[in-house]
Scaffold this active site. Sequence first.
Site, PDB file in Angstrom:
ATOM      1  N   CYS A   1      83.135  58.540  97.423  1.00 52.42           N
ATOM      2  CA  CYS A   1      84.456  58.855  96.840  1.00 52.42           C
ATOM      3  C   CYS A   1      84.514  58.580  95.343  1.00 52.42           C
ATOM      4  O   CYS A   1      85.317  59.186  94.639  1.00 52.42           O
ATOM      5  CB  CYS A   1      85.552  58.022  97.510  1.00 52.42           C
ATOM      6  SG  CYS A   1      85.657  58.333  99.253  1.00 52.42           S
TER       7      CYS A   1
ATOM      8  N   GLU B   1      86.852  67.723  94.844  1.00 49.55           N
ATOM      9  CA  GLU B   1      85.689  66.839  94.971  1.00 49.55           C
ATOM     10  C   GLU B   1      84.554  67.631  95.643  1.00 49.55           C
ATOM     11  O   GLU B   1      84.725  68.132  96.757  1.00 49.55           O
ATOM     12  CB  GLU B   1      86.132  65.684  95.876  1.00 49.55           C
ATOM     13  CG  GLU B   1      85.305  64.467  95.842  1.00 49.55           C
ATOM     14  CD  GLU B   1      85.958  63.344  96.667  1.00 49.55           C
ATOM     15  OE1 GLU B   1      86.800  63.620  97.544  1.00 49.55           O
ATOM     16  OE2 GLU B   1      85.601  62.185  96.415  1.00 49.55           O
TER      17      GLU B   1
ATOM     18  N   LYS C   1      88.609  53.315 115.032  1.00 52.64           N
ATOM     19  CA  LYS C   1      87.968  54.579 115.399  1.00 52.64           C
ATOM     20  C   LYS C   1      87.058  54.984 114.253  1.00 52.64           C
ATOM     21  O   LYS C   1      87.514  55.328 113.173  1.00 52.64           O
ATOM     22  CB  LYS C   1      88.999  55.683 115.656  1.00 52.64           C
ATOM     23  CG  LYS C   1      88.380  56.819 116.452  1.00 52.64           C
ATOM     24  CD  LYS C   1      88.857  58.192 116.063  1.00 52.64           C
ATOM     25  CE  LYS C   1      88.467  58.646 114.705  1.00 52.64           C
ATOM     26  NZ  LYS C   1      87.075  59.106 114.559  1.00 52.64           N
TER      27      LYS C   1
ATOM     28  N   GLU D   1      92.547  54.928 101.248  1.00 53.60           N
ATOM     29  CA  GLU D   1      91.513  55.118 100.221  1.00 53.60           C
ATOM     30  C   GLU D   1      91.056  56.564 100.372  1.00 53.60           C
ATOM     31  O   GLU D   1      90.320  56.890 101.296  1.00 53.60           O
ATOM     32  CB  GLU D   1      90.397  54.097 100.463  1.00 53.60           C
ATOM     33  CG  GLU D   1      89.558  53.843  99.245  1.00 53.60           C
ATOM     34  CD  GLU D   1      88.205  54.489  99.348  1.00 53.60           C
ATOM     35  OE1 GLU D   1      88.086  55.641  98.873  1.00 53.60           O
ATOM     36  OE2 GLU D   1      87.296  53.862  99.900  1.00 53.60           O
TER      37      GLU D   1
END
Length: 491
Positions: A294, A393, A182, A260
Site C-alpha cells: 500500500c 494504485e 477473516k 488502512e
Amino acid sequence: MPLSLHRDELIRSSNFIAAAWVPAASGRVFDVVDPADNTLVTRVPDSGAADARAAVDAAHAAFPSWRTTPARDRARVLRRWHALILGHQEDLGRLISREQGKPLAEGRGEVAYAASYVEWFAEEATRTYGDVIPEPVRGRKMLVVKEAVGVVAAITPWNFPAAMIARKIAPALAAGCTVVCKPAEDTPLTSLALVRLAEEAGLPPGVLNIVTASRERTPEVVDVWLADPRVRKVTFTGSTPVGKHLARESAATLKKVSLELGGNAPFIVFDDADLDAAVDGLMAAKFRNGGQTCVSPNRVYVQAGIHDRFVEKLAARVGALAVGPATEAGSQIGPMINARAVAKIEQHVADAVALGATVEVGGTRVRQADGPHYIAPTVLAEATAAMLLAREETFGPVVPVFRFHDEAGVIAAANDTPFGLAAYFYSRDIARVWRVADALESGIVGINEGAIAAEAAPFGGVKESGYGREGSRYGLEDYMHTKYLCQGGLA
Ligand code: SIN
C-alpha cells in the site's frame, strides 16, 4: 509441488473457533492456489454465516475473563507467541512465499516484521496508563482509565499475510480485546499457522478465533460481524471501496473502525537530492513484495535538472532485478497474486503508452513458461496526470516517472489525489525539507528514506486512505476506550 514444512502440523485446513479446529458448518471448502502457476496448494473451509456467528459467540464469551486478565499475564502470552513465531521463521516464511508468491528471503523477512509487532505490543500491554485529574470541586476523585473495546473483527489482506494479522491482533490482545478474524482468501494458510502458534503460546479458549472464506462467501461472514452489536470494533486493510462499505455498515451499531486503505504514494526527487540515495530509496520502497504494497511509490516525480540521469540510473537498476518463483535462488520479484492483478497492471501500462509514456525497461509479462503472473519490472518515462496510473494504485512493479519544474507545482500534483497514505521526497535543502513535509497530505512521509514502516511507528493514512493507526502506542489506543470515573461524597 506438495507443500512441506519442517513442522507440517502448521499447515492447517480448519477454522479455529472456541479453541477447536473445526470445518465450516456447511462442510464447504475452497482452493488455495500457488500464485506462481495456479496449482492447488490445499483446501480450507469456505465459511458462512453460521461459522461467523459461532466465532463471535466464542469471542464474546471469552471477553470478560480476558479483559480482566492482568496486563502482565496477557503480555506473557504475547511474548511466548513472539518467540514461537521467530522459532518457526523458516516454516512461516515458506508458507508466505508459497501462497503469496514473494521471494523466500522476503517471506522470512516478513515473519521477523510480523514478530516485531507482537513483541512491541507485548511490551505496551503493561503501559496502558490512564490519568488522575485534579478535581475542580472539593470532595471528589476523578480518574481516567483505558478499557478494552470488546470483540474485534479483523479482516486482513493478502499482501503481507503474517505482518498484517500480527499488527491487528497483537494490539487487540494486548488491550484485552478478543478477536474474530477473516484472512484474505488468497492467503489463509499463514494466518492459520500463526493462530496455531498463538494457541500453543497459551491463549485461552475463545480469545482468538479465525474463519476462512472464499471471495464469493466473504460478504456472508463479514455481514454477520457488521450486524452483530457484540462486535465493537472492525479493523480492515484493503481497498477503499470495501473500507467505505465497512464504515457505512458499522455505523448502524456505532462500532469503532480502523481502515488502512488504498494509497497513491508520490515519490519526489528534487534537483538538490542525493541522486544515488534517491534511487536506492525508490528501489527499496517500490519493489518490496513486487510493488504489491500500500505504501509503494505509485508516482515518481523527478525535477528537470536531474531527470534524465535519474531515469538512466533507475532503468539500469530495475532492468537488473531478477524475476522468478519464490523458491528460486536470487529471485527478487515473484509472481503477482492473481490474474486480476496482472490485468490491472497491463491495463495501466497500455494506457500510459497510448498516452505518450516511453518504456525505458520492462513493460511486458515474462517467464510465461513458469506461470501467467510474472511481470517484468518496468520504468515508464514521460508520465502525465492524464494517465490511469496517475490516478489509481497500480500495485505492481511499474514505476512511472513524471518530470517536474518547481516545488509548488509538484506539491499540488502530489496532493491531487483522494488518497493520502504515504509520500516520500528526497532533498538536501533543510528549509525545503520542512516545507514539503508540512505540505504533503499524507499519513506517513519518508524524508530521504524509502523504508518507513516499523513497529514503533504509527502506520495509517488521511483522506480516502482511511483512519486509525497501526503499530506504535497509537495502534494500541485504537483498541481501547477512555473511561472517566468520578467518585463523590468525599468531603
Ligand atoms: C501494506 O501494504 O498494507 C503494509 C505495508 C507495510 O507494513 O509496510
